[in-house]
Every structure is written in structure tokens, then in C-alpha cells.
Design a protein around this motif. Sequence first.
Motif, short mmCIF file in Angstrom:
data_model
loop_
_atom_site.label_atom_id
_atom_site.label_comp_id
_atom_site.label_asym_id
_atom_site.label_seq_id
_atom_site.Cartn_x
_atom_site.Cartn_y
_atom_site.Cartn_z
N UNK A 48 -3.64 3.14 3.19
CA UNK A 48 -3.02 2.11 2.35
C UNK A 48 -3.66 2.05 0.97
N UNK A 49 -3.00 1.95 -0.09
CA UNK A 49 -3.68 2.04 -1.37
C UNK A 49 -4.65 0.44 -1.25
N UNK A 50 -5.54 0.41 -2.21
CA UNK A 50 -6.32 -0.49 -2.32
C UNK A 50 -5.73 -1.75 -2.74
N UNK A 51 -4.57 -1.62 -3.58
CA UNK A 51 -4.03 -2.66 -4.04
C UNK A 51 -3.20 -3.57 -2.93
N UNK A 52 -2.62 -2.61 -1.87
CA UNK A 52 -1.98 -3.20 -0.89
C UNK A 52 -2.77 -3.96 0.13
N UNK A 53 -3.95 -3.43 0.33
CA UNK A 53 -5.03 -4.27 1.09
C UNK A 53 -5.39 -5.54 0.52
N UNK A 54 -5.54 -5.51 -0.90
CA UNK A 54 -5.90 -6.64 -1.42
C UNK A 54 -4.67 -7.73 -1.45
N UNK A 55 -3.52 -7.22 -1.66
CA UNK A 55 -2.45 -8.11 -1.82
C UNK A 55 -2.03 -8.68 -0.26
#
Length: 331
Positions: A48-55
Motif C-alpha cells: 500500500x502507498x504511504x498515503x493510504x496507510x496514513x489515511x
Amino acid sequence: MATNDAATGVLQAEGTEPFPSLSETQDPGTSKEENPAPSVSSPPSSKLSAGLVELNSQLDSITKEAGYNEMWRITLTPHLVPTLIVLEKFLRANAMDVAAARKQLITALQWRAKMNPVKLLEEMEFDSVKFGGLGYVTVYPRADGKGKEVVTWNIYGSVKDNKTTFGDVDEFIKWRTALMELSIKELDLASATEPIQDNEEDPYRMVQVHDYLNVSFLRMDPNTKAASKETISTFSMAYPELLKEKFFVNVPLLMGWVFTAMKVFLSAATVKKFHPLSYGSSLAGELPEFGEKLPVAYGGKGNGVADGLTVKYAADSAEPKVEKDVAEPSS
């Protein structure tokens, strides 16, 4: 079929309608319509993208702030695949900006809490005099046997009177939302077992076809313009990244030049999804994976659009008959 004037806002924001589209009320909170979260295990975060992990890590606070936790028939639950698909779509709609995606997701959740789109589809009966023959959903199995292609049809030429169909913007938007929810129901994101991979194509999208047969492109009257503006605003907020491709068929040759000229002002990603066609029969050739299954009027060998799925109509308003082998007007 009578010619109408419903027409020129064709090239609008990606994923929205060149014509109008929805509303009803439910107290904010957990949706009564939502499906229970599927027992799909969380994929490794490395995929997963870093953005998806954060969201995803912010999801509990997002649903708490929104006062609601259902999106597209999915109960948003951290780490589960269907939820990750939803979050990825909101991220991609915002150029992977986590803060912007969070803000849009909260707004969309609050809108769903108020509108209750699932109830609009499952329970509301619409006036077929106003909306009958205007929208359908057809489904075709993919050649590789993995999933299905969902096509939403907007047959605008079926509009007999713009004021009757578009005059009450809220009513039109409720109808158009119900049709969109029908398409989403067929996509069945809640059953997905694979997330959208980072930097890879999104397989969880639909095709839209707007048919302008018998539609006048000379002017757009105030009723159509108001409905179109509200649809564009609502759908770009509430249904991001659900569009795979959009075809505008039976568009006069003259209007084809407009599409070409507009490419200067649209992003390459958006232009890639817009396909103006002067003849409805050309559509099958643009969709080789399942084009043969499309209706005869669109170059295929399948059943007519009117044999597809549609929203519920009140028993006391008979839905207009549509010739099954003739390109229906557009919605």
C-alpha cells in the motif's frame, strides 16, 4: 421522439454528468442500510502507498467526526480490503494528498448520512413521466472470468420536457443518485478481496455512456443548467474515482470539434476517459472486451438497454416504452 434542448455542458469535471442528478434525510450516525464488513484480511502494508496507510490510521477519527461510517454499501473498518479501496479512491481524487482526501471523505460521509442514498435505491419510487427511460444499468461478465463490467446509460433524448424532468433539482438529484447507487451495488465493492495496488490501475470502476440522440446542442435552458451544475458538484464530491471511461455517443460532428478543442484545458488523465462518438453504433468497437454483448443500436449483438436494470417507479406512472434496437435518447 421529440427533440429537446438539454445539452452543452458535455465536458465537465471528470466523473460527473453533463446533465443533472439526488436527496432524503436520515439522522447522522451508523447507517442502517450498510452491509456488515466482510471478513477480508488486511493486506501487507508494503503493498500500500504511504498515503493510504496514513489515511487508514485516521479512519476512526474520520468516522467519528462525520458521525457516520457507511460509504458505497461498505461499513468503513480499518485495514479491511473494501475500506482500503474506498480510501484509495478518495486519495487518488486528491492527488494522494492525505489532508484533502480526509476532508472530502468526511464531507461525503455527512452527505450520505443526510441523503441516505441506499434507501433512495431500495425504497423510493420515482415518477416515470419525469424520469422513465432516462437511465439504465447493464452488466457484462469479463472475458477472463474475473469480475464484471458495469455500464451506466444516460439516455438524454428520452426527455420530453426539460422543465418536467429537471425543474425540481432536488428530485432529479435523488433519481440520479439512486441510479448511481444501482451501479455501485453491481460493482459490489464490499466483496472485493484485493486492494488497489500502489501506482497500479484501479480495477473497481464503471463505464458511463451518455446518448444524445435527438438532443439539441444549440442551447441549455435554465432548468437543465441548474440540474447539471448541482449534479457535477454533488457527484464529484460523493463518488470520486468510480469512472473508468465515459462515452458521449450520437454527438453531432460539429460538437466533436468542441471535444478536441477542450483537450487543451483538461488534464491528460481526464481527457483519456472522455470519448465523443458521432454514431452510437461505434461504441462496441471502443469496448472490445465486451462490445459484442452491447445492444444492437450500439454496435453489439446483445439485448437493448431497456432490458437492463433501473430504479423503482411508482405503479401509477407507467414507464415509457423504449425501442430495444434503437439507440435510446440520453439521460
